[in-house]
Design a protein around this motif. Structure first.
Motif, short mmCIF file in Angstrom:
data_model
loop_
_atom_site.label_atom_id
_atom_site.label_comp_id
_atom_site.label_asym_id
_atom_site.label_seq_id
_atom_site.Cartn_x
_atom_site.Cartn_y
_atom_site.Cartn_z
N PHE A 10 51.32 41.47 37.35
CA PHE A 10 50.20 41.88 37.15
C PHE A 10 49.04 41.11 37.86
O PHE A 10 47.81 41.12 37.72
N LEU A 11 49.49 39.86 38.59
CA LEU A 11 48.45 39.19 39.13
C LEU A 11 47.63 39.55 40.17
O LEU A 11 46.22 39.66 40.10
N LEU A 12 48.14 40.29 41.27
CA LEU A 12 47.35 41.05 42.16
C LEU A 12 46.43 42.08 41.60
O LEU A 12 45.25 42.34 42.09
N PRO A 13 47.12 42.92 40.58
CA PRO A 13 46.38 44.18 40.27
C PRO A 13 45.08 43.59 39.42
O PRO A 13 43.89 44.11 39.50
N ALA A 14 45.09 42.66 38.53
CA ALA A 14 44.04 41.99 37.78
C ALA A 14 42.91 41.53 38.44
O ALA A 14 41.81 41.57 38.38
N MET A 31 44.89 37.82 50.76
CA MET A 31 44.32 39.01 49.73
C MET A 31 43.30 38.54 49.08
O MET A 31 42.36 39.20 48.50
N GLY A 32 43.52 37.15 48.46
CA GLY A 32 42.39 36.52 47.66
C GLY A 32 41.06 36.49 48.28
O GLY A 32 40.02 36.59 47.58
N ALA A 33 41.00 36.24 49.48
CA ALA A 33 39.85 36.04 50.22
C ALA A 33 39.33 36.99 50.65
O ALA A 33 37.88 37.14 51.02
N ALA A 34 39.95 38.44 50.64
CA ALA A 34 39.49 39.74 51.41
C ALA A 34 38.27 40.11 50.59
O ALA A 34 37.20 40.38 51.06
N PRO A 35 38.01 40.28 49.37
CA PRO A 35 36.83 40.74 48.67
C PRO A 35 35.61 39.69 48.93
O PRO A 35 34.34 40.18 49.11
N LEU A 81 46.73 46.00 46.72
CA LEU A 81 47.15 44.96 45.87
C LEU A 81 47.99 45.43 44.75
O LEU A 81 48.74 44.60 44.16
N PHE A 82 48.09 46.65 44.55
CA PHE A 82 48.62 47.20 43.30
C PHE A 82 50.39 47.46 43.92
O PHE A 82 51.26 47.67 43.03
N ILE A 83 50.79 47.33 44.97
CA ILE A 83 52.12 47.47 45.53
C ILE A 83 53.05 46.59 45.31
O ILE A 83 54.23 46.76 44.94
N PRO A 84 52.79 45.21 46.13
CA PRO A 84 54.04 44.53 46.45
C PRO A 84 54.48 43.70 44.98
O PRO A 84 55.78 43.66 45.07
N PHE A 92 55.43 54.32 41.37
CA PHE A 92 54.24 55.27 41.68
C PHE A 92 53.37 55.40 40.50
O PHE A 92 52.24 55.38 40.64
N GLY A 93 53.77 55.31 39.25
CA GLY A 93 52.78 55.64 38.10
C GLY A 93 51.96 54.41 37.95
O GLY A 93 50.90 54.27 37.40
N PHE A 94 52.67 53.04 38.19
CA PHE A 94 51.87 51.64 38.12
C PHE A 94 50.86 51.81 39.20
O PHE A 94 49.72 51.33 39.03
N VAL A 95 51.16 52.11 40.42
CA VAL A 95 50.09 52.20 41.35
C VAL A 95 48.96 53.08 41.02
O VAL A 95 47.97 53.00 41.17
N ALA A 96 49.48 54.30 40.65
CA ALA A 96 48.41 55.42 40.59
C ALA A 96 47.69 55.27 39.35
O ALA A 96 46.38 55.23 39.32
#
Length: 537
Positions: A343-347, A295-299, A139-142, A117-121
């Motif tokens: 940290f890949l997807l969050p970054a 996920m990479g293409a989404a933005p 992207l912060f979840i999986p 929870f803390g990491f996502v928050a």
């Protein structure tokens, strides 16, 4: 007849209703699904009574041994000592008081859930600070349930939210330096050091990058780097103290000078391994690479822009450097670069801000554009992909809970406060698709029945409970990977009361052959066997 204003209100009513429905569809529903996804992930920690997280039983054993030593109730006080100058202090220290109100297994799972929870928050808060795109929060979840989770890197995962908060704090300080914020960076960095050394180094590298990129004037860059000076000194002091206070450092970390870069065994596959490790530690995790691509293409499909604050590229740059250049093993620590897949997807998510066109309010007409429907569909597809991943995790955890049931029967047959050895010939779990899920599971005997099990994490430098220099069982340190190398004389088999064995077929009849003690099979269930040393001459 209606007045002109009444006719206007009447005409506007259908459009207003349409806008209300459109606002719910585009704003509230995706956010609600994000929260459901977050809560779904939290449920995973509680499915298996003893999770298949490889190193978690060793961490549980450390916490309970620490508790017994603090209470002067441990029968192993002559064998081990407390080491408070450790980067694992906070992770173990937070779990310790929980053991007085719940089981050790529940305490560690509760801490991991809070860390999740803390990491996502922290990620969402940092994203808001950067004015990023809220649609990327999923992207912060999986990644929290990826390689580091499957390996049971408890202290690393507990440190992850503190690392994310430290990055946030250092970005604020680099943006607007002040004495108060600089002091906060030093205090937060010190706390992070006592959470986990690798997360500390990673977050400090990113913070240093912020200090070099954000300020324009050279003097401001120097001012922004100032808080990292005492943090660097802390590392130097710890390194000096470790070598000066530990005369057996060379023994506790075998092949301390060896470095395995990983490229020799993995080759070009290392390029795909990192995004695969977001989802787990086996080749089956590659099934989620299309989701990573989505996920990479989404933005880019949403026409997001790279944040004009170019400092936001620093976390992704740090992740890429780890991905390509950090070794697989060094200084006796394995899986160095793999764990940072967390940290890949969050970054990546932190790099983007929404363009005005992509987040514009619902059109003033009564219909919704095809492009907005496409963007919404992409959000749903990403969330659905995360649900598939979490559902797969939950199914495997349920199956593992049934698969590990024989260990519960074995533990019930043992007496407390005895010394044991773990000989795991078959560490793989078919239920959880993990090649090493059973590697440390015998350590639950130490964690729950106050025994002591070899091989033990007490041999490693960062642990909060360590062997005394003259008690280090060097010969037992390799048995976790080579149980067949067990030798009664070399490994001093006489000192063990119990032998936890996991092997698909029975041990050779002469495996425990010796001229000192009788060793009898106490029980066998599934692939587990429990042997007991009895009469000694």
């Amino acid at each position: 007849m209606n007045s002109p204003s009444e006719r206007a209100d009447t005409a506007a009513s259908p459009a207003s209703a349409s806008l209300s429905r459109s606002g719910f569809l585009f704003d509230w529903l995706p956010r609600a699904l994000f929260i459901v996804t977050l809560l779904y992930g939290a449920a995973l920690f509680w499915i298996a009574p003893r999770p298949p997280l490889v190193d978690l039983p060793q961490h549980a054993a450390q916490v309970m041994l620490l508790r017994d030593l603090l209470e002067h109730a441990s029968p192993w006080q002559s064998l081990v000592r407390i080491n408070l100058f450790t980067p694992y202090l906070i992770g173990y220290g937070l779990a310790l008081p929980l053991t007085y109100v719940m089981s050790i297994s529940a305490a560690l799972k509760f801490m991991l859930m809070l860390a999740y929870f803390g990491f996502v928050a922290a990620g969402v808060g940092f994203r808001r600070h950067l004015n990023g795109d809220a649609r990327l929060d999923v992207l912060f979840i999986p990644g929290f349930f990826g390689f580091a989770f499957a390996w049971g890197f408890y202290t690393f995962l507990v440190a992850a939210p503190f690392g994310m908060l430290f990055m946030w704090l250092t970005h604020r300080f680099a943006t607007q330096p002040s004495l108060a914020r600089g002091t906060g960076v030093v205090l937060a960095g010190t706390a992070l050091f006592f959470c986990h050394g690798l997360v500390f180094l990673f977050a400090c590298a990113i913070g240093t990058g912020f200090a070099l990129v954000k300020p324009r004037r050279f003097v401001d860059k120097i001012r922004a780097l100032a808080p990292f000076v005492p943090l660097g000194l802390l590392c130097i002091v710890y390194t000096w103290w470790s070598h000066a206070s530990d005369p057996v450092l060379g023994k506790t970390i075998e092949n301390v000078a060896s470095v395995d870069w990983g490229w020799k065994d993995m080759g070009w596959k290392r390029l795909l391994a990192f995004p695969t490790m977001v989802w787990g530690l086996t080749k089956w995790s590659a099934l989620y690479l299309p989701l990573v691509a989505l996920m990479g293409a989404a933005p880019w499909i949403w026409r997001d822009r790279i944040n004009p604050d170019r400092a936001v590229l620093v976390p992704m740059l740090a992740v890429v450097v780890i991905w390509l250049f950090v070794p697989n093993m060094a200084l006796g620590t394995a899986y160095l670069f793999q764990r940072f897949a967390l940290f890949l997807l969050p970054a990546y998510a932190l790099m983007f801000v929404s363009s005005k066109s992509s987040v514009a309010q619902a059109p003033q007409t009564g219909h919704v554009s095809a492009r907005r429907l496409r963007d919404l569909g992409l959000q749903f597809a990403i969330i659905a992909g995360c649900w598939i991943f979490l559902a797969n995790q939950s199914i495997r955890l349920h199956r593992f809970a049934a698969e590990i049931a024989p260990l519960e029967q074995m533990l019930s047959r043992t007496e407390p406060n005895q010394r044991a050895i773990s000989l795991i010939f078959d560490a793989a779990s078919e239920a959880y698709w993990s090649p090493d899920a059973y590697l440390q599971q015998a350590l639950w005997y130490q964690a729950e029945k106050h025994g002591f099990v070899d091989p033990n994490f007490a041999q490693y430098l960062p642990q909060i409970v360590r062997f005394r220099p003259d008690e280090l069982p060097v010969a037992a340190s390799t048995l976790d990977r080579f149980p067949g190398a067990f030798d009664w004389k070399k490994n001093n088999g006489r000192m063990y009361r119990y032998f936890f064995v996991r092997k698909s077929d029975p041990l050779p009849a002469n495996f425990f052959a010796n001229d000192e003690c009788d060793v009898s099979l106490l029980m066998r269930s599934g692939e587990w066997s429990l042997y007991e040393r009895r009469n000694c001459r």
